[in-house]
Design a protein around this motif. Structure first.
Motif, short mmCIF file in Angstrom:
data_model
loop_
_atom_site.label_atom_id
_atom_site.label_comp_id
_atom_site.label_asym_id
_atom_site.label_seq_id
_atom_site.Cartn_x
_atom_site.Cartn_y
_atom_site.Cartn_z
N THR A 190 0.84 -1.19 0.00
CA THR A 190 0.00 0.00 0.00
C THR A 190 0.88 1.25 0.00
O THR A 190 1.89 1.31 0.70
N ASP A 192 0.57 5.33 0.46
CA ASP A 192 -0.25 6.47 0.85
C ASP A 192 0.60 7.73 0.79
O ASP A 192 1.69 7.79 1.38
N ASP A 224 -5.12 13.23 -1.44
CA ASP A 224 -4.68 12.12 -0.60
C ASP A 224 -4.67 10.87 -1.48
O ASP A 224 -5.72 10.35 -1.85
N HIS A 226 -3.99 6.99 -2.40
CA HIS A 226 -3.91 5.65 -1.82
C HIS A 226 -3.89 4.65 -2.98
O HIS A 226 -4.78 4.63 -3.81
#
Length: 302
Positions: A190, A192, A224, A226
């Motif tokens: 992941t 971010d 943001d 992700h």
């Protein structure tokens, strides 16, 4: 006093305190550059900087040149894509030697100045380095909106702080705009990036892709980001200052490729193209042992 010793002392006197007199760029007040034969020439450079000092161990010359003339070449924050610049040319010994560097300027200049103009002055003094930058056509990726349209979440005002190498975030501010957090602890990686600009996203993608990623989205603002990506696609595809031919792996059982993740999760796509990329060309460099006008004094018995 012996004549050769007199000449040497004269040369040292003329050189001391005026090594960079012909250059208007700032220079380190005190600096040590030592060949380290114990380093793994295939490993990465390491080091740290504190206000008013640079310490680097097993430093690779191409990495140093990239830092000084590419990433911080203008004495400010890194330009988009600068981390991917190639350093081409130069003799074979450049890739077979590593150096330990300790440098301290007068006062407390910005770190970007130490890693940029000051490091340039040091490399040119100790290695008689001469370089230039030039555009070179090569493969690139263009980041564009997907047909479905962007799926970007705008950053809430005040949720992150803007910081850079010269203006670090204050202690306690864990959310720095544009600073990635990568979790590799599971079957999916992941990524971010709070408060990211598209330029921040392109820079992060460029670290994992086999070529530079150029923003062609026309999208402004902070978002943001992700992403959930297969681990194989998040392995670095380049070494600082060098080119690598390793390509992205594509989708796997453990998750989507970067290209697929961008389309499905952010509504952006990568287009393979060709374009002008900046390279740094080494025109001249010498080992420290051949550097003049320093003298090599042989101790004599008194």
């Amino acid at each position: 006093m012996n004549q050769s010793l007199k000449l040497c002392l004269i040369a040292l006197t003329l050189t001391a305190g005026g090594t960079f007199a012909q250059d208007s760029r700032p220079a380190f007040e005190v600096a040590s550059v030592k060949l380290d034969t114990k380093c793994d020439t295939g490993g990465l450079s390491s080091g740290r900087s504190t206000p008013g000092r640079i310490d680097s161990q097993c430093a690779d010359l191409r990495d140093l040149i990239l830092t000084a003339y590419g990433i911080y070449g203008d004495g400010g924050n890194p330009a988009p894509g600068s981390f991917r610049m190639q350093v081409v040319g130069g003799p074979a010994w450049m890739d077979a030697t590593r150096y330990d560097i300790a440098a301290k300027p007068a006062g407390n200049p910005p770190r970007s100045q130490m890693y940029g103009p000051m490091l340039q002055s040091l490399l040119e003094d100790r290695f008689r380095l001469k370089v230039h930058r030039e555009p070179k056509e090569g493969p690139v990726y263009l980041l564009t909106p997907a047909k479905s349209g962007p799926k970007l979440r705008a950053t809430k005002e005040g949720s992150c702080v803007v910081a850079d190498i010269d203006h670090p975030a204050e202690a306690g501010n864990t959310q720095v705009c544009g600073k990635p957090k990568i979790n590799t602890g599971g079957p999916i990686v992941t990524v971010d990036i709070p408060g990211a600009t598209i330029a921040n996203l392109c820079a992060q993608l460029g670290l994992a892709m086999d070529r530079e990623v150029i923003d062609r989205t026309g999208i402004a603002g902070r978002f943001d980001i992700h992403l959930e990506v297969t681990p194989a696609d998040m392995q670095p595809k380049f070494v600082a200052g060098r080119a690598m031919e390793q390509q992205s792996t594509g989708d796997s059982d453990t998750g989507p490729s970067i290209s697929t993740a961008l389309q499905q999760q952010l509504g952006l796509k990568l287009e393979s193209s060709r374009g002008a990329v900046q390279v740094i060309v080494v025109d001249h460099i010498e080992t420290q042992s051949t550097k003049g006008p320093l003298c090599h004094l042989t101790p004599t018995k008194l």
